[in-house]
Design an enzyme around this catalytic site. Structure first.
Site, PDB file in Angstrom:
ATOM      1  CG  HIS A 154      -1.950   1.087   1.134  1.00 54.10           C
ATOM      2  ND1 HIS A 154      -3.200   0.897   0.589  1.00 54.10           N
ATOM      3  CD2 HIS A 154      -1.881   2.395   1.466  1.00 54.10           C
ATOM      4  CE1 HIS A 154      -3.864   2.037   0.612  1.00 54.10           C
ATOM      5  NE2 HIS A 154      -3.082   2.969   1.135  1.00 54.10           N
ATOM      6  CB  CYS A 155       2.107   3.231  -2.726  1.00 48.98           C
ATOM      7  SG  CYS A 155       3.250   4.560  -3.075  1.00 48.98           S
ATOM      8  CB  VAL A 156       1.774   6.668   2.147  1.00 48.35           C
ATOM      9  CG1 VAL A 156       1.341   5.716   3.227  1.00 48.35           C
ATOM     10  CG2 VAL A 156       3.282   6.745   2.052  1.00 48.35           C
ATOM     11  CG  ASN A 160      -4.861   2.865  -5.438  1.00 40.36           C
ATOM     12  OD1 ASN A 160      -5.426   1.970  -4.809  1.00 40.36           O
ATOM     13  ND2 ASN A 160      -5.099   3.103  -6.708  1.00 40.36           N
TER      14      ASN A 160
END
Ligand SMILES: [Zn+2]
Ligand SMILES: [Zn+2]
Length: 246
Positions: A154-156, A160
């Site tokens: 999960h990429c901040v 997303n």
């Protein structure tokens, strides 16, 4: 399904409000860095250099064209990662094994326990939060509150999950970010060095501070994104994901 779905949505809402709030800030942060960089490169340094004449003008034209092309590709790939669904499990997904058997019973816990201990298909897993079977290489994301196909992480930065359907855009985003920040670092390097030389530096304190800030930010991003790029290229060539390596 409806009952657990509502309960899950409420849990996710409570759990993820903070991270969602951070999410919009991250998008603003990215746009802010782009804005500061644009101001330093185009408006402060290479835009005015167009009128210097000679080699300076030629260099300025080349830097400005390359900068704008890479910026368009960077923003396109960035918003593609942000807006593309990472890949959710199709409703009522069943393993191919069950379809072959012709089982059409609704999913329930006893079937799950049977499926998990099935020696013929030990890889079938069940997500208790989503109340559904997990396809191979699928992982549950606690921030998104659902299972993501071939979830990488999960990429901040993109607010997303990076998964099966947007991993390509994520790789392109890394590539264009590396190219753009390298270009900016190299093109601002002469201006950065001139800060430490003796004599008068042209420009107001505001433009000098922006140039300094843009150089430091882009150098930092270029170095850290290079590390990610190398890591993900080696992950792709080994056909694996960040989660599976960890
Ligand atoms: Zn799940
Ligand atoms: Zn996620």
């Amino acid at each position: 399904m409806h009952r657990s779905g509502a309960a899950m949505a409420w849990n996710v809402f409570k759990f993820c409000t903070a991270l969602r709030g951070l999410g919009s800030i991250m998008i603003l942060l990215v746009l802010g860095v782009v804005g500061v960089t644009y101001y330093a490169v185009v408006l402060t340094n290479y835009g005015p250099a167009l009128y210097d004449g000679g080699l300076d003008s030629v260099t300025a034209v080349a830097v400005l064209i390359l900068f704008h092309c890479l910026l368009v590709m960077l923003l396109w790939s960035y918003f593609s990662v942000v807006l593309t669904d990472a890949g959710s499990v199709p409703p009522n997904w069943r393993p191919a094994l069950d379809e072959e058997r012709g089982e059409a019973d609704p999913l329930n816990a006893s079937e799950f326990s049977g499926a998990q201990s099935d020696p013929l298909n030990p890889r079938i897993r069940y997500c208790r939060k989503c109340n559904q079977l997990k396809p191979p290489r699928c992982h549950h994301c606690s921030v998104c509150g659902r299972c993501i196909l071939k979830m990488d992480h999960h990429c901040v930065w993109v607010v997303n999950c990076v998964g099966a359907l947007n991993y390509k855009y994520f790789l392109l985003f890394l590539l264009y970010t590396f190219l753009e920040t390298s270009l900016v670092t190299l093109s601002l390097l002469p201006h950065f060095i001139s800060f430490f030389s003796e004599g008068e530096i042209p420009g107001t304190p505001g433009t000098l501070a922006t140039t300094f800030l843009a150089f430091v930010l882009n150098l930092a991003f270029a170095l850290s994104v290079l590390g990610f790029l190398i890591m993900h290229i080696s992950l792709v060539s080994a056909n694996t994901t960040t989660i599976e390596v960890l």
